[in-house]
Write a protein that holds these residues in place. Structure first.
Motif, PDB file in Angstrom:
ATOM      1  N   ALA A   1      35.272  48.045  31.345  1.00 30.03           N
ATOM      2  CA  ALA A   1      34.802  49.379  30.965  1.00 30.03           C
ATOM      3  C   ALA A   1      35.976  50.345  30.862  1.00 30.03           C
ATOM      4  N   LEU A   2      36.904  50.267  31.794  1.00 28.89           N
ATOM      5  CA  LEU A   2      38.093  51.120  31.749  1.00 28.89           C
ATOM      6  C   LEU A   2      38.951  50.796  30.531  1.00 28.89           C
TER       7      LEU A   2
ATOM      8  N   VAL B   1      31.307  42.861  39.149  1.00 23.42           N
ATOM      9  CA  VAL B   1      31.616  44.278  39.394  1.00 23.42           C
ATOM     10  C   VAL B   1      33.077  44.573  39.060  1.00 23.42           C
TER      11      VAL B   1
ATOM     12  N   GLY C   1      33.781  43.709  35.252  1.00 21.05           N
ATOM     13  CA  GLY C   1      33.011  44.655  34.437  1.00 21.05           C
ATOM     14  C   GLY C   1      33.601  46.056  34.457  1.00 21.05           C
ATOM     15  N   SER C   2      33.997  46.514  35.640  1.00 17.33           N
ATOM     16  CA  SER C   2      34.582  47.861  35.721  1.00 17.33           C
ATOM     17  C   SER C   2      35.948  47.922  35.036  1.00 17.33           C
ATOM     18  N   SER C   3      36.732  46.868  35.160  1.00 16.73           N
ATOM     19  CA  SER C   3      38.032  46.885  34.476  1.00 16.73           C
ATOM     20  C   SER C   3      37.857  46.801  32.960  1.00 16.73           C
TER      21      SER C   3
END
Length: 181
Positions: free
Chosen positions: A169-170, A162, A165-167
């Protein structure tokens, strides 16, 4: 007509120092990730396999080999990204040396610069993905296989996927945004 050409030249050259600074930051981040890869390689061994009561929940040597493979691929991606970034910086610095009055401005081919920046970004992204995969395997080696449903393993892998993956995506969105503006 001449004023438009002069404006385009000034616009291109005024961003040179920003590009060099951005490339410096990518190289610094890649260096940290490369250090993490070497730490991971040095700590991954057959003796680090978990000692669960169920032998079917213990990782095997094939998972240890996969960690090494993913970390080597990750290292290769980070090295590729850093070398392309260093090459772009070197080219801009050499172009800068042609005009000593404009130390932080250079007339660069924006298509080549854009292609190089995309290569730098893709190399860093792929390096992070392979490092993430190797860390998922390291967690399974230390805590037990995901397929066994161990609470600690699931929490660790979930947090890792999480957050990373979120970093990522950013990071991807930021790269996309900077090229479309």
């Amino acid at each position: 007509m001449a004023s438009q050409g002069t404006q385009a030249k000034n616009n291109d050259s005024s961003t040179t120092s920003i590009h060099v600074m951005a490339l410096d930051e990518v190289v610094s981040a890649n260096s940290l990730f490369t250090a993490a890869v070497f730490v991971g390689i040095s700590l991954t061994s057959a003796s680090s396999l978990s000692n669960n009561s169920l032998s079917s929940c213990n990782a095997g040597m094939d998972m240890v080999r996969s960690v090494i493979v993913f970390e080597v691929i990750s290292f290769s991606c980070f090295l590729f990204s850093s070398l392309v970034a260093q090459g772009l910086k070197l080219a801009m610095n050499l172009i800068n040396s042609n005009d000593p009055d404009e130390a932080f401005e250079a007339e660069v081919n924006t298509k080549v610069l854009s292609l190089g920046m995309i290569c730098v970004g893709v190399g860093s992204i792929l390096g992070c993905i392979f490092l993430l995969l190797s860390l998922v395997y390291v967690i399974q080696i230390k805590l037990g296989l995901l397929s066994c449903g161990g609470e600690a393993t699931i929490r660790a892998v979930t947090a890792l996927v999480v957050l990373v993956g979120s970093s990522l995506a950013l990071y991807i969105w930021t790269i996309y945004y900077s090229f479309t503006r």
